[in-house]
Design a protein around this motif. Sequence first.
Motif, PDB file in Angstrom:
ATOM      1  N   VAL A 164       0.810  -1.234   0.000  1.00 40.61           N
ATOM      2  CA  VAL A 164       0.000   0.000   0.000  1.00 40.61           C
ATOM      3  C   VAL A 164       0.838   1.277   0.000  1.00 40.61           C
ATOM      4  CG1 VAL A 164      -1.934  -1.168   1.102  1.00 40.61           C
ATOM      5  CG2 VAL A 164      -0.290   0.088   2.524  1.00 40.61           C
ATOM      6  N   GLU A 171      -9.155   6.153   6.736  1.00 41.00           N
ATOM      7  CA  GLU A 171      -8.409   5.647   5.586  1.00 41.00           C
ATOM      8  C   GLU A 171      -7.091   4.990   5.999  1.00 41.00           C
ATOM      9  OE1 GLU A 171      -5.849   8.128   2.996  1.00 41.00           O
ATOM     10  OE2 GLU A 171      -7.270   9.722   3.481  1.00 41.00           O
ATOM     11  N   TYR A 172      -6.587   5.328   7.193  1.00 34.19           N
ATOM     12  CA  TYR A 172      -5.382   4.685   7.708  1.00 34.19           C
ATOM     13  C   TYR A 172      -5.708   3.604   8.748  1.00 34.19           C
ATOM     14  CZ  TYR A 172      -3.216   8.765   5.569  1.00 34.19           C
ATOM     15  OH  TYR A 172      -2.832   9.724   4.675  1.00 34.19           O
ATOM     16  N   ILE A 186      -6.335  -0.215   7.223  1.00 31.09           N
ATOM     17  CA  ILE A 186      -5.178  -1.007   6.803  1.00 31.09           C
ATOM     18  C   ILE A 186      -4.305  -1.347   8.003  1.00 31.09           C
ATOM     19  CG2 ILE A 186      -3.830   1.058   6.158  1.00 31.09           C
ATOM     20  CD1 ILE A 186      -3.667  -2.469   4.546  1.00 31.09           C
ATOM     21  N   CYS A 226      -4.919  -6.312   1.559  1.00 33.00           N
ATOM     22  CA  CYS A 226      -4.327  -4.988   1.818  1.00 33.00           C
ATOM     23  C   CYS A 226      -4.757  -3.981   0.753  1.00 33.00           C
ATOM     24  CB  CYS A 226      -2.801  -5.082   1.837  1.00 33.00           C
ATOM     25  SG  CYS A 226      -2.103  -5.899   3.274  1.00 33.00           S
ATOM     26  N   ARG A 263      -7.187  -0.861   1.879  1.00 33.68           N
ATOM     27  CA  ARG A 263      -6.660   0.511   1.758  1.00 33.68           C
ATOM     28  C   ARG A 263      -7.672   1.404   1.031  1.00 33.68           C
ATOM     29  NH1 ARG A 263      -4.971   5.106   3.049  1.00 33.68           N
ATOM     30  NH2 ARG A 263      -3.394   6.137   1.783  1.00 33.68           N
TER      31      ARG A 263
END
Length: 305
Positions: free
Chosen positions: A40, A59-60, A63, A109, A113
């Motif tokens: 990512v 958004e973080y 993952i 992943c 992401r």
Amino acid sequence: MGKIAFMFPGQGAQYIGMGKDFYEQIAVSKNAFQTASKVVGLDLEKLCFEENEELNITEYTQIAILTVEIALLYALEEIGVKSDINIGLSLGEYSALVASGVLSFEDACKVVRQRGIYMEKEVPAGQGAMSAVLGLDANMIEDCLANVEGNVQIANYNCPGQIVISGDLMAVTDAGKVLTQAGARRVIPLNVSGPFHSQLLKGAGDKLGTVLDTVTINDIRLPYVANYTAQYVKDKNDVKELLKKQVYSSVKFEQSIKMLIEDGVDTFIEIGPGKTLSGFVKKIARDVKVFNVEKVEDLGLFGKV
């Protein structure tokens, strides 16, 4: 002998330092972090282990949690602890898919992401909301929501007495008043960045569908339970559509756990940060065994399973 289910938590369980001891002490776990970072283009070690503001941004977050859960899963598998069935809550369903062999970790992943980005950006800040409803029966909540104007629905059936609702800010606020009058013990607004698992996120689900079309769905090696149906997924061709719908539909965790218990699961192992799912399971059924794997020392529990 009863069956063992691995459970993987979702967003909200994250904290700085999660998975660090596994990264430092167990090679297969460290490799999971390095793999995710490469796929990512983010520094997952920095995101998970060093003080930062990003970890709590959807958004973080997504993952990061996926990476930690798979790092812990690999450590468990390496010492010979295996599941018969896998289940995750919301985001955690992707970890369950990896555990069941349906998605490669690399493809998970890649999808997660983008899932985090799409869910973060679909509804402008301040327009959506979520609230936890405590002490009210799910059927009563469903009846009350049917009489509330605007877009509001059940997002999560967590356990008896704990339901999460999601939708337009005004509709969720109005629903809170109606539910309190109907006898809810408390209605607690949640600090989230969007109205997750509501119809307002259908656009995010549709965008996610295009990403899912780029990855390979493998044969289902171990049974897993879909959040959308609370049933085993039998046909791998259903996986992508179920994951797409999951973004904007109710997560039926309580129904899923009841189904698993009826199917002979008597041991649940939560893998990942926190003990949220374990708490839910104990409220759903008191006579099952529940374990957590969050720290390296937790691996020592498994002479007991």
